[in-house]
Design a protein around this motif. Structure first.
Motif, short mmCIF file in Angstrom:
data_model
loop_
_atom_site.label_atom_id
_atom_site.label_comp_id
_atom_site.label_asym_id
_atom_site.label_seq_id
_atom_site.Cartn_x
_atom_site.Cartn_y
_atom_site.Cartn_z
N ARG A 70 0.83 -1.21 0.00
CA ARG A 70 0.00 0.00 0.00
C ARG A 70 0.86 1.26 0.00
NH1 ARG A 70 -2.85 -3.35 3.56
NH2 ARG A 70 -1.95 -2.36 5.40
N ILE A 71 1.94 1.22 0.75
CA ILE A 71 2.85 2.38 0.79
C ILE A 71 3.48 2.59 -0.57
CG2 ILE A 71 4.91 3.37 1.84
CD1 ILE A 71 4.26 1.59 4.32
N GLU A 72 3.94 1.52 -1.18
CA GLU A 72 4.57 1.62 -2.49
C GLU A 72 3.59 2.14 -3.53
OE1 GLU A 72 7.68 -0.87 -5.28
OE2 GLU A 72 6.69 -1.87 -3.59
N ALA A 73 2.33 1.74 -3.42
CA ALA A 73 1.31 2.24 -4.33
C ALA A 73 1.16 3.75 -4.16
CB ALA A 73 -0.02 1.54 -4.07
N GLY A 74 1.27 4.23 -2.92
CA GLY A 74 1.21 5.66 -2.67
C GLY A 74 2.37 6.39 -3.31
N ILE A 75 3.56 5.81 -3.20
CA ILE A 75 4.74 6.40 -3.82
C ILE A 75 4.56 6.46 -5.33
CG2 ILE A 75 7.22 6.09 -4.24
CD1 ILE A 75 7.38 4.76 -1.47
N ALA A 77 1.88 6.69 -6.85
CA ALA A 77 0.85 7.68 -7.16
C ALA A 77 1.36 9.11 -7.00
CB ALA A 77 -0.36 7.46 -6.25
N GLY A 78 2.63 9.24 -6.59
CA GLY A 78 3.22 10.57 -6.47
C GLY A 78 3.13 11.20 -5.11
N VAL A 79 2.76 10.42 -4.09
CA VAL A 79 2.68 10.96 -2.74
C VAL A 79 4.09 11.08 -2.17
CG1 VAL A 79 1.81 10.59 -0.39
CG2 VAL A 79 0.42 9.93 -2.37
N THR A 80 4.45 12.26 -1.72
CA THR A 80 5.79 12.49 -1.16
C THR A 80 5.73 13.05 0.26
OG1 THR A 80 5.88 14.72 -2.12
CG2 THR A 80 6.81 12.92 -3.43
N GLY A 81 4.55 13.34 0.75
CA GLY A 81 4.43 13.89 2.09
C GLY A 81 3.05 13.68 2.65
N THR A 82 2.90 13.99 3.92
CA THR A 82 1.62 13.79 4.59
C THR A 82 1.22 15.04 5.35
OG1 THR A 82 2.81 12.83 6.48
CG2 THR A 82 1.93 11.31 4.83
N PRO A 83 -0.08 15.32 5.47
CA PRO A 83 -1.14 14.57 4.80
C PRO A 83 -1.28 14.99 3.34
CG PRO A 83 -2.10 16.37 6.04
CD PRO A 83 -0.62 16.40 6.34
N THR A 84 -1.65 14.05 2.50
CA THR A 84 -1.97 14.32 1.10
C THR A 84 -3.41 13.89 0.87
OG1 THR A 84 0.28 14.08 0.23
CG2 THR A 84 -1.52 13.64 -1.30
N PHE A 85 -4.19 14.75 0.24
CA PHE A 85 -5.60 14.47 0.00
C PHE A 85 -5.90 14.42 -1.50
CE2 PHE A 85 -5.53 16.20 4.25
CZ PHE A 85 -6.46 15.43 4.93
#
Length: 210
Positions: free
Chosen positions: A169-174, A176-184
């Protein structure tokens, strides 16, 4: 927003190592059965909802804790309780990622009905960490409040299948371009303004579409 970048040469190794490190740090989560570690944890409308809001967050992220305390209650009342949106929470551990990983594993072990309670409890505990309380203490307390014994909690973070699924799940977030939190994300589109007004603007625009 808290940011965290994993080593590019082996993201899977870094993610798995972060989760496994929780064993040594908390030493202390098998869940009753390891918990349901597959799929999204969601509240509000069902999977066929017109609007899906996804939050990538970490239980060790200060900005996430502030959003959870200051924005979440009203957001929940306005959109989740009314089932106007499907709210999906996705784990994205930030430093200290071993604590974050352990916290998420405990939440999974507690079960779907208690998952969000545990996540919110751990986020709120950040104030205690700042005052010198050991994160391990608050993690075990959150687990106990969710009905997990110390033995179950200690086994929980050693559940390799759950760790692997969290890594996916974390890798899927990466990816998807997620680099920080929180991301909406609102229906797949990143929303920069995470205030209630910013999210409302994006959500209401989607709701207005036929």
């Amino acid at each position: 927003m808290a940011t965290f970048r994993y080593a590019s040469m082996s993201r899977r190794a870094a993610l798995t190592a972060a989760a496994l490190a929780a064993m040594a740090t908390v030493a202390g989560c098998t869940a009753k059965t390891g918990g349901d570690a597959k799929g999204d944890m969601a509240l509000g409308a069902g999977a066929d909802a017109k609007i899906t809001v996804v939050e990538y967050a970490s239980v060790t992220c200060g900005h996430c804790a502030v959003w959870n305390e200051e924005v979440w209650p009203e957001f929940k009342t306005k959109y989740v309780d009314t089932k106007k949106v499907r709210f999906v929470f996705r784990e994205f551990p930030t430093p200290p990622q071993d604590i974050a990983a352990a916290g998420f594993l405990i939440a999974r072990c507690a079960g779907e009905d208690k998952y969000f309670d545990v996540v919110h409890d751990i986020m709120a505990s950040q104030k205690e960490w700042a005052a010198g309380v050991a994160p391990r203490t608050t993690l075990f307390r959150a687990a106990a409040a969710a009905g997990l014994s110390q033995e179950q909690t200690e086994v929980c973070i050693r559940d390799k299948a759950a760790i692997e699924e969290m890594s996916d799940r974390i890798e899927a977030g990466i990816d998807a371009g997620v680099t920080g939190t929180p991301t909406f994300l609102v229906n797949g589109t990143k929303v920069v303004d995470s205030s209630l007004s910013g999210l409302s603007q994006a959500i209401d625009a989607e709701l207005a579409k036929k």
